[in-house]
Scaffold this active site. Sequence first.
Site, PDB file in Angstrom:
ATOM      1  N   HIS A   1       0.837  -1.197   0.000  1.00 25.50           N
ATOM      2  CA  HIS A   1       0.000   0.000   0.000  1.00 25.50           C
ATOM      3  C   HIS A   1       0.874   1.250   0.000  1.00 25.50           C
ATOM      4  CE1 HIS A   1       0.831   0.640   4.261  1.00 25.50           C
ATOM      5  NE2 HIS A   1       0.409  -0.585   4.550  1.00 25.50           N
TER       6      HIS A   1
ATOM      7  N   HIS B   1       4.242   1.357   1.992  1.00 24.52           N
ATOM      8  CA  HIS B   1       5.363   0.644   1.362  1.00 24.52           C
ATOM      9  C   HIS B   1       5.855   1.431   0.147  1.00 24.52           C
ATOM     10  CE1 HIS B   1       2.635  -2.627   3.000  1.00 24.52           C
ATOM     11  NE2 HIS B   1       3.660  -2.590   3.827  1.00 24.52           N
TER      12      HIS B   1
ATOM     13  N   CYS C   1       4.681  -9.849  19.819  1.00 21.39           N
ATOM     14  CA  CYS C   1       3.634  -9.352  18.917  1.00 21.39           C
ATOM     15  C   CYS C   1       3.949  -9.878  17.530  1.00 21.39           C
ATOM     16  CB  CYS C   1       3.576  -7.824  18.901  1.00 21.39           C
ATOM     17  SG  CYS C   1       2.538  -7.217  17.553  1.00 21.39           S
TER      18      CYS C   1
ATOM     19  N   CYS D   1       4.298  -7.252  14.546  1.00 22.50           N
ATOM     20  CA  CYS D   1       5.600  -6.605  14.282  1.00 22.50           C
ATOM     21  C   CYS D   1       6.751  -7.591  14.467  1.00 22.50           C
ATOM     22  CB  CYS D   1       5.804  -5.296  15.045  1.00 22.50           C
ATOM     23  SG  CYS D   1       5.289  -5.234  16.719  1.00 22.50           S
TER      24      CYS D   1
ATOM     25  N   CYS E   1       0.294  -4.306  22.261  1.00 24.83           N
ATOM     26  CA  CYS E   1       1.520  -3.942  21.540  1.00 24.83           C
ATOM     27  C   CYS E   1       1.500  -2.426  21.299  1.00 24.83           C
ATOM     28  CB  CYS E   1       1.559  -4.696  20.214  1.00 24.83           C
ATOM     29  SG  CYS E   1       2.564  -3.886  18.963  1.00 24.83           S
TER      30      CYS E   1
ATOM     31  N   HIS F   1       0.978  -1.874  17.214  1.00 22.73           N
ATOM     32  CA  HIS F   1      -0.254  -2.339  16.568  1.00 22.73           C
ATOM     33  C   HIS F   1      -1.489  -2.248  17.444  1.00 22.73           C
ATOM     34  CE1 HIS F   1       2.927  -4.052  14.064  1.00 22.73           C
ATOM     35  NE2 HIS F   1       2.059  -3.844  13.096  1.00 22.73           N
TER      36      HIS F   1
ATOM     37  N   LYS G   1      -4.940   6.554  11.238  1.00 26.33           N
ATOM     38  CA  LYS G   1      -3.906   5.544  11.030  1.00 26.33           C
ATOM     39  C   LYS G   1      -4.300   4.649   9.842  1.00 26.33           C
ATOM     40  CE  LYS G   1      -1.214   2.378  13.808  1.00 26.33           C
ATOM     41  NZ  LYS G   1      -1.247   1.057  13.309  1.00 26.33           N
TER      42      LYS G   1
ATOM     43  N   LYS H   1      -5.847  -1.708   7.183  1.00 23.15           N
ATOM     44  CA  LYS H   1      -6.628  -2.428   6.186  1.00 23.15           C
ATOM     45  C   LYS H   1      -7.964  -2.870   6.784  1.00 23.15           C
ATOM     46  CE  LYS H   1      -6.746  -5.630   2.626  1.00 23.15           C
ATOM     47  NZ  LYS H   1      -6.416  -6.952   2.198  1.00 23.15           N
TER      48      LYS H   1
HETATM   49  N1  MSP Z   1       9.655  -6.942   7.116  1.00 22.70           N
HETATM   50  C1  MSP Z   1       9.903  -5.781   7.901  1.00 22.70           C
HETATM   51  C2  MSP Z   1      11.161  -5.070   7.463  1.00 22.70           C
HETATM   52  C3  MSP Z   1      12.392  -5.904   7.441  1.00 22.70           C
HETATM   53  S1  MSP Z   1      13.759  -5.012   6.832  1.00 22.70           S
HETATM   54  C4  MSP Z   1      15.041  -5.986   7.112  1.00 22.70           C
HETATM   55  C5  MSP Z   1       8.732  -4.836   7.831  1.00 22.70           C
HETATM   56  N2  MSP Z   1       7.937  -4.946   6.770  1.00 22.70           N
HETATM   57  S2  MSP Z   1       6.577  -4.136   6.524  1.00 22.70           S
HETATM   58  O1  MSP Z   1       6.022  -4.716   5.342  1.00 22.70           O
HETATM   59  O2  MSP Z   1       5.784  -4.152   7.700  1.00 22.70           O
HETATM   60  O3  MSP Z   1       6.885  -2.609   6.255  1.00 22.70           O
HETATM   61  C6  MSP Z   1       8.031  -2.063   5.871  1.00 22.70           C
HETATM   62  C7  MSP Z   1       8.030  -0.591   5.578  1.00 22.70           C
HETATM   63  O4  MSP Z   1       6.787  -0.004   5.254  1.00 22.70           O
HETATM   64  C8  MSP Z   1       8.568   0.174   6.775  1.00 22.70           C
HETATM   65  O5  MSP Z   1       9.592   1.016   6.353  1.00 22.70           O
HETATM   66  C9  MSP Z   1       7.380   0.931   7.253  1.00 22.70           C
HETATM   67  O6  MSP Z   1       7.725   2.085   7.918  1.00 22.70           O
HETATM   68  C10 MSP Z   1       6.668   1.211   5.941  1.00 22.70           C
HETATM   69  N3  MSP Z   1       5.309   1.594   6.201  1.00 22.70           N
HETATM   70  C11 MSP Z   1       4.221   0.800   6.445  1.00 22.70           C
HETATM   71  N4  MSP Z   1       3.162   1.613   6.705  1.00 22.70           N
HETATM   72  C12 MSP Z   1       3.536   2.911   6.647  1.00 22.70           C
HETATM   73  C13 MSP Z   1       2.878   4.154   6.727  1.00 22.70           C
HETATM   74  N5  MSP Z   1       1.620   4.256   7.063  1.00 22.70           N
HETATM   75  N6  MSP Z   1       3.599   5.276   6.437  1.00 22.70           N
HETATM   76  C14 MSP Z   1       4.902   5.231   6.033  1.00 22.70           C
HETATM   77  N7  MSP Z   1       5.542   4.075   5.961  1.00 22.70           N
HETATM   78  C15 MSP Z   1       4.925   2.922   6.422  1.00 22.70           C
HETATM   79  O7  MSP Z   1       8.588  -3.990   8.688  1.00 22.70           O
END
Ligand code: MSP
Length: 599
Positions: free
Chosen positions: A19, A22, A127, A130, A144, A147, A291, A294
């Site tokens: 989304h 990411h 958790c 995370c 947590c 989350h 926030k 999904k």
């Molecule tokens: N798998 C771990 C990372 C391992 S790195 C060795 C993880 N994955 S994640 O899919 O949950 O998300 C990764 C990235 O997406 C993070 O940098 C996180 O900050 C970013 N984001 C997810 N939601 C976000 C927002 N709402 N806003 C900005 N970035 C966010 O964590």
Amino acid sequence: MKEKFYVTTPIYYPNDLPHIGHAYTTIAADIIARWNKRQGKDVFFTTGTDDHGKKIVESAEKAGKTPKQFTDDLIPEFKSAWKKLDIKYDRFIRTTDADHEKVVGEILQKCFNKGDIYKGKYEGLYCTACESYFTEKDLDDGNCPIHKKPVEKLSEETYFFKLSKYQDKLLAFYKDNPEFILPKRRGKEIINRIKEGLHDVSISRASFDWGIQLPFDNSHVAYVWFDALFNYYSATREKGKENFWPANLHIIGKDILWFHAVYWPAFLMSAEIPLPKQIFAHGWWTLNKEKISKSRGKIISIDELIGIAGLDSARYFLFREASFGEDGDFSKSALIARHNNELADKLGNLVSRTSALAEKYGIEKTENQLLEKLNIDKIKIHFNEFRIDKALSEIFAFIDETNEFIQAQKPWETHDKKVLYQVVDALREIAKLLAPFIPSTAEKISEIFRTNKIKKSPILFSKIEASVSSETSRKTNKSGIQNKTMENVKTIQFEDFAKLDLRVAHITRVEEIPKADKLYKLSLNVGELGERTICAGIKEFYSPKDLKDKKIIIIANLAPRKLRGIESQGMLLAASTKDKKIVTLISPDKDIEAGSIVG
Ligand code: MSP
């Protein structure tokens, strides 16, 4: 030899579709990679997925698939999302890739041989969302802290990593490398937390088997973060990529800074591998101040993000709206406002206006005083310190200067080729600077002004109405009559309507066309778009005297068509009865200037 630059994104959990959150991290890395490539560096840019761990096991179970099948099915979604966002990564690494698994196995053995990994019992909280261990004191109302979901009580045999052994080494490292954690204030928070004392961390799980087996005990799999963090290193064990380690920059979100700023350097110190140079933790996006979630439907998918105003507008918005490093709030209306006011009005208009004038009057090389106002060094410094939002504002400040310059110089009146040269030259520079942010638009601008034979450009950004959704418009129509009629109308999207360049034109001359009983040849003045000729089928309804000096509305960006051997460069707007017996021109007031935009 070219200077090397290695930038990474986090590897994402492939337990759901990517989304906007990411997308943000990934576009940031893409912008920085593209900028460094343009600086002549040899760039390696990696992204990928974090395939192992409990979270994936649980999501796969829910989907009735094996974790392997489940993740295999989601990877194409990530790859296609990055393609849609024009992300030019070099390697997409998965933690299930054989070369990565091999590297992690070897490192685990090395740390174990050194005595940094030992067997014990973990009693505590976890958790899964995370993939993180917590103590009672970390919790937020028993949940947590990230989350806000209940945590699980774990009591199991595990292998620990001696994180406590590295407390002083880490503090000394941050002291020697004060720019290791960026923004710096986030570094201070980390240091304060470490000073409270580091506990050893559990780095294995025995209650499920989806992960990399410990080489010294095959009844355990590696803790997902131990496995995942090493992706950055294992991607460089590929032949020819070895020199990219240590990485220059890990871009991550602030939520995963602790893992990157504490666990990661400690694991590397234990494995005796050089440490990366910098970690940049960006802020979080909320959606309409809420926030992103999904389950509560507060989410923007990649397709939705691009669908609002196009890819480049989305990329532009994300790095203009919020300071890189701070939190930001996303809303459709804010994106549309920036698209309309900054990309369409400031940049798009400048390009179309300049290209139209340069096509008409030509350009003549001269010393460029306008370009002196562009502070490239400042932009470079912003980029080198990863203040990419500031770099973008600086570029836009120069676009404003350029607009002011053309407005003051009025080349449509003076036809001054030297003035036009300066603006064209400035736009060539602007295109280069914008390329990392909005690659496809920048490419179009470069192409338009590439040679000195300039042609009027097509519209780069069509304006978008700050859309009232069909849902709302239906609700506001109390009578219901309008809805009924709308059902019979073949509707078009506003974006399609906005493609029309409707202008006020002044009829300066009316001529008969031999052997044409319905057509007139009209000469028009369309202000900044210059002179136009159109053929119009209105002879039966107007005399030349009626038409001369009339103001009308034309579609100015219609492809030209030959009528009776004359190139007609547009079409006028007129209303007619069904039987075509009455035709009347749509004619604005006399005091509106020729060239004015209608819409
Ligand atoms: N798998 C771990 C990372 C391992 S790195 C060795 C993880 N994955 S994640 O899919 O949950 O998300 C990764 C990235 O997406 C993070 O940098 C996180 O900050 C970013 N984001 C997810 N939601 C976000 C927002 N709402 N806003 C900005 N970035 C966010 O964590």
